[in-house]
Design a protein around this motif. Structure first.
Motif, PDB file in Angstrom:
ATOM      1  N   THR A 137      -1.136  41.461  88.320  1.00  0.00           N
ATOM      2  CA  THR A 137      -0.310  41.566  87.207  1.00  0.00           C
ATOM      3  C   THR A 137       0.869  40.114  87.554  1.00  0.00           C
ATOM      4  OG1 THR A 137       1.659  42.936  88.131  1.00  0.00           O
ATOM      5  CG2 THR A 137      -0.131  43.764  86.734  1.00  0.00           C
ATOM      6  N   LEU A 138       1.447  39.596  86.641  1.00  0.00           N
ATOM      7  CA  LEU A 138       2.403  38.672  86.877  1.00  0.00           C
ATOM      8  C   LEU A 138       3.519  39.400  86.986  1.00  0.00           C
ATOM      9  CD1 LEU A 138       1.230  35.507  84.719  1.00  0.00           C
ATOM     10  CD2 LEU A 138       0.475  36.274  87.021  1.00  0.00           C
ATOM     11  N   PHE A 139       4.335  39.331  88.131  1.00  0.00           N
ATOM     12  CA  PHE A 139       5.797  40.171  88.342  1.00  0.00           C
ATOM     13  C   PHE A 139       6.849  39.047  88.527  1.00  0.00           C
ATOM     14  CE2 PHE A 139       8.348  42.646  91.013  1.00  0.00           C
ATOM     15  CZ  PHE A 139       8.570  43.741  90.037  1.00  0.00           C
ATOM     16  N   SER A 140       7.856  38.922  87.642  1.00  0.00           N
ATOM     17  CA  SER A 140       9.048  38.293  87.857  1.00  0.00           C
ATOM     18  C   SER A 140      10.143  39.206  88.343  1.00  0.00           C
ATOM     19  CB  SER A 140       9.492  37.638  86.425  1.00  0.00           C
ATOM     20  OG  SER A 140       9.821  38.794  85.686  1.00  0.00           O
ATOM     21  N   GLY A 141      10.055  40.508  88.388  1.00  0.00           N
ATOM     22  CA  GLY A 141      11.236  41.317  88.862  1.00  0.00           C
ATOM     23  C   GLY A 141      11.864  41.808  87.659  1.00  0.00           C
ATOM     24  N   GLY A 142      11.682  41.344  86.440  1.00  0.00           N
ATOM     25  CA  GLY A 142      12.452  41.312  85.221  1.00  0.00           C
ATOM     26  C   GLY A 142      11.851  42.707  84.452  1.00  0.00           C
ATOM     27  N   LEU A 201      11.396  47.200  93.522  1.00  0.00           N
ATOM     28  CA  LEU A 201      10.864  47.746  92.193  1.00  0.00           C
ATOM     29  C   LEU A 201       9.330  47.940  92.427  1.00  0.00           C
ATOM     30  CD1 LEU A 201      12.666  45.251  89.742  1.00  0.00           C
ATOM     31  CD2 LEU A 201      12.595  47.580  89.508  1.00  0.00           C
ATOM     32  N   ALA A 202       8.824  46.949  92.928  1.00  0.00           N
ATOM     33  CA  ALA A 202       7.178  47.148  93.209  1.00  0.00           C
ATOM     34  C   ALA A 202       6.964  48.644  93.947  1.00  0.00           C
ATOM     35  CB  ALA A 202       6.632  45.852  93.836  1.00  0.00           C
ATOM     36  N   LYS A 217       1.283  46.703  94.677  1.00  0.00           N
ATOM     37  CA  LYS A 217       1.235  46.018  96.233  1.00  0.00           C
ATOM     38  C   LYS A 217       1.860  44.556  95.651  1.00  0.00           C
ATOM     39  CE  LYS A 217      -3.094  48.349  97.890  1.00  0.00           C
ATOM     40  NZ  LYS A 217      -3.285  49.042  96.596  1.00  0.00           N
ATOM     41  N   LEU A 218       2.917  44.260  96.434  1.00  0.00           N
ATOM     42  CA  LEU A 218       3.727  42.984  96.118  1.00  0.00           C
ATOM     43  C   LEU A 218       3.047  41.784  96.699  1.00  0.00           C
ATOM     44  CD1 LEU A 218       6.002  41.531  94.300  1.00  0.00           C
ATOM     45  CD2 LEU A 218       7.468  42.246  96.130  1.00  0.00           C
TER      46      LEU A 218
END
Length: 388
Positions: free
Chosen positions: A13-18, A55-56, A62-63
């Motif tokens: 997944t694409l993860f921005s932290g938002g 968050l992850a 897994k980040l």
């Protein structure tokens, strides 16, 4: 997508932290996916690595944080500067540049992991949808890709409530969506949806808030073969240079943009952003290429610039036409070398010096006129009929 994916196989997944990307992790976890990989492409965004990691971990993913700032500046921002990449003279492009890089790195990670899908969070009212999907298609990614929000959008309040119910309250105060990188800080959605009423809260601006007591000052920017390389004579990497200009130029309240941008079917959505470094770099570049390039070449370049913008904006960064146009831009850039000195003042800036070593400009018009007339007279005398 949910019905086609195996719950025990890897997904990226694409993860921005938002808010949107955090809710996607929750959605995947709650739907039984057990091997979730959240990839965050570090382009100097607002969210910190610690925030993303927290968050992850809370959401069972897994980040993977990939530092791509130098690559982003070199291979995406620099070409945009040489192409004068501004959407309809309204705002410099930004997500147009970051999305193909994000898609490229996510694809590489997915292939290394043997992941069955690359999932993102764009919805139909976001231009990111066609830019990510377009890039993934042109990169020939063999797995599934797309966004669950495309066909089944989820309200912001519902996302926040679901995360809070799961014990994740880090995003409870988010009133807008944001997209940030070293080139741009952009705000949209939430309280900023309506073009007819979109006063941006002052605390959202970090670069372009006027500093108390700031006095007019001069700044010089050097460009070599189309690449910004120095500020006030100090050599810098492009990442360092952009960061410094965002602070120094932004201190004068310079670099805020607003405008409407089209979606796939012609509807328009509001775009709000701050880009102080882009504001001054694009103008600096134009002044220097105006000094170095022939007028007819510049006229054709201005036309092709908007074709370049169209191809990149529509998700065809890796397409043949954008790549061919980049060759033209790069050839023009090879002859674009010089330095511009600006005087910065609150709300704007004025040029004080434009210097190009291989320039076409005149520094003394009267002297040039004398020399031009003398040369023309000499040519006439050469072809005058001989007297007997």
């Amino acid at each position: 997508m949910e019905r086609k994916l195996r719950r025990d196989a890897p997904v990226v997944t694409l993860f921005s932290g938002g808010l949107d990307s955090a809710y996607l992790l929750l959605w995947l976890r709650d739907n039984g996916f057990t091997d979730i990989h959240a990839v965050s492409i570090d382009l100097a965004e607002s969210e910190t690595s610690d925030q993303k990691a927290e968050l992850a971990e809370a959401l069972g993913a897994k980040l993977h944080i990939l530092d791509c700032q130098e690559e982003f500046a070199r291979d995406f921002v620099a070409p945009a500067i040489s192409a004068q990449a501004v959407y309809l003279d309204l705002h410099p492009v930004s997500s147009t540049l970051s999305r193909p890089l994000i898609a490229q790195r996510a694809t590489e990670l997915a292939e290394r992991l043997g992941a069955q899908a690359v999932i993102h969070t764009a919805n139909r009212s976001q231009n990111t949808l066609r830019r990510l999907n377009g890039a993934l298609r042109l990169l020939n990614y063999s797995g599934l890709y797309g966004s669950p929000y495309d066909l089944e959008p989820v309200d912001r309040d519902d996302k926040q409530a679901a995360l809070a119910a799961a014990g994740v309250d880090l995003l409870k105060d988010r009133s807008v969506s944001g997209d940030s990188n070293l080139w741009c800080r952009e705000f949209e959605s939430g309280i900023l949806d309506d073009p007819e009423n979109h006063r941006v809260p002052g605390d959202l601006f970090r670069w372009s808030s006027v500093r108390a007591g700031v006095a007019p000052s001069e700044i010089s920017i050097g460009i070599e073969s189309g690449i910004p390389v120095a500020v006030d004579g100090r050599p810098m990497t492009l990442v360092e240079l952009i960061a410094e200009l965002n602070q120094r130029v932004g201190a004068y309240g310079i670099g805020r943009y607003s405008g409407l941008e089209h979606l796939d079917n012609g509807e328009k959505v509001l775009e709000l952003r701050e880009m102080p470094a882009a504001w001054i770099l694009l103008r600096t570049y134009r002044h220097i290429e105006a000094a170095c390039l022939d007028a007819e070449l510049l006229r054709e370049k201005q036309h092709l610039e908007q074709v370049w913008v169209r191809e990149a904006l529509e998700g065809r960064w890796f397409g043949d036409l954008r790549l061919a146009l980049q060759t033209f831009m790069d050839n023009c850039a090879l002859r674009t070398t010089g330095n511009v000195t600006w005087e910065l003042h609150t709300g704007g800036a004025d040029t004080r010096s434009i210097v190009a070593p291989r320039s076409l400009y005149l520094r003394d018009r009267e002297r040039w006129e004398e020399q031009s007339i003398a040369a023309e007279s000499s040519a006439h005398a050469l072809f005058a009929p001989a007297t007997v």
